[in-house]
Design an enzyme around this catalytic site. Structure first.
Site, short mmCIF file in Angstrom:
data_model
loop_
_atom_site.label_atom_id
_atom_site.label_comp_id
_atom_site.label_asym_id
_atom_site.label_seq_id
_atom_site.Cartn_x
_atom_site.Cartn_y
_atom_site.Cartn_z
N ASP A 104 0.84 -1.19 0.00
CA ASP A 104 0.00 0.00 0.00
C ASP A 104 0.88 1.25 0.00
OD1 ASP A 104 -2.19 -1.66 0.22
OD2 ASP A 104 -2.26 -1.52 2.41
N1 URA Z 1 -1.21 -5.98 3.90
C1 URA Z 1 -1.71 -4.72 3.90
O1 URA Z 1 -2.75 -4.46 4.49
N2 URA Z 1 -1.03 -3.77 3.22
C2 URA Z 1 0.12 -3.99 2.58
O2 URA Z 1 0.71 -3.06 2.01
C3 URA Z 1 0.65 -5.30 2.60
C4 URA Z 1 -0.04 -6.28 3.26
#
Ligand code: URA
Length: 239
Positions: A104
């Site tokens: 993310d």
């Molecule tokens: N899980 C999440 O919620 N975000 C990420 O970036 C990676 C794994």
């Protein structure tokens, strides 16, 4: 054996013409010596060459790890923040390296990138169960009950629940508390926002998230946020 101009071209230094130009203009060194002949031949495997004073190792396929900072998107067409690609030098962008899965925008830590499509498939396919380790800072204390539920498996609510959507059942490979609000989770799959949704499913909330490990690879302690380094071979990731 490969011609020097072809070697540069394969490593992302621009068109064949540009690569020949760099060589003819004395910008390229092999074994510390300027080589001005674009047709000079070398065994590419294991070759180190210099372009404009910077040393590059030859890799038929590029595999690198980036210490992703917060505020960068993994998407090719980022919407609100710069792309992680903007953190890479032009030859790697020219080679079209792509993130192996996504983090993310606000997640930090270990992101692999490669121009090897088959490797991306292998490392992201659910069949291969490559382990990823995440450290989450949670809003509330991480309880024994939450850890037990994460290990037993939880149902993820859809980001946009619809009646016909099947709930997704996911289980952590390992779940531990590293301090009162610190949750370390090992997963062998990578569903959308998985860590955040798993924490939410057990009544907690992720406030910040960092990935420290991908397969057998750990983020080197001396790799600063925004920095990248070569991974010698895919066997370093999943031996
Ligand atoms: N899980 C999440 O919620 N975000 C990420 O970036 C990676 C794994």
């Amino acid at each position: 054996m490969m011609r020097l101009s072809q070697i540069l071209f394969s490593q992302g230094f621009g068109t064949r013409r540009l690569c020949s130009g760099l060589i003819i203009h004395g910008e390229v060194k092999v074994d510390g010596e300027v080589v001005e002949d674009p047709d000079a031949e070398y065994e590419p495997e294991g070759l180190n060459f210099e372009v404009s004073g910077k040393t590059w190792p030859y890799y038929a396929k590029a595999l690198i790890m980036l210490n992703k900072p917060s505020g960068y998107e993994c998407s090719q067409k980022p919407k609100h923040h710069p792309s992680v690609m903007s953190l890479l030098p032009p030859p790697l962008r020219e080679r079209n390296v792509q993130p192996v899965g996504r983090l993310d925008e606000d997640t930090t830590g270990l992101l692999l990138l490669t121009d090897d499509g088959a490797l991306i498939h292998k490392l992201t396919s659910p069949k291969h169960h490559v382990h990823k380790v995440y450290e989450a800072r949670c809003k509330h204390e991480v309880t024994d009950e939450q850890l037990a539920r994460l290990l037993a498996g939880v149902e993820l609510r859809e980001p946009d629940p619809k009646p016909h959507h099947q709930a997704q059942f996911v289980q952590a490979v390992a779940a531990e508390r590293f301090d009162a609000t610190g949750l370390r989770l090992t997963l062998d799959e990578g569903k959308y926002h998985q860590v955040k949704r798993m924490a939410a499913a057990v009544g907690n909330r992720v406030e910040s998230l960092h990935r420290s490990q991908f397969g057998a690879l750990q983020l080197p302690a001396d790799l600063p946020a925004g920095g990248w380094c070569w991974v010698a071979s895919p066997s370093c990731v999943s031996p």
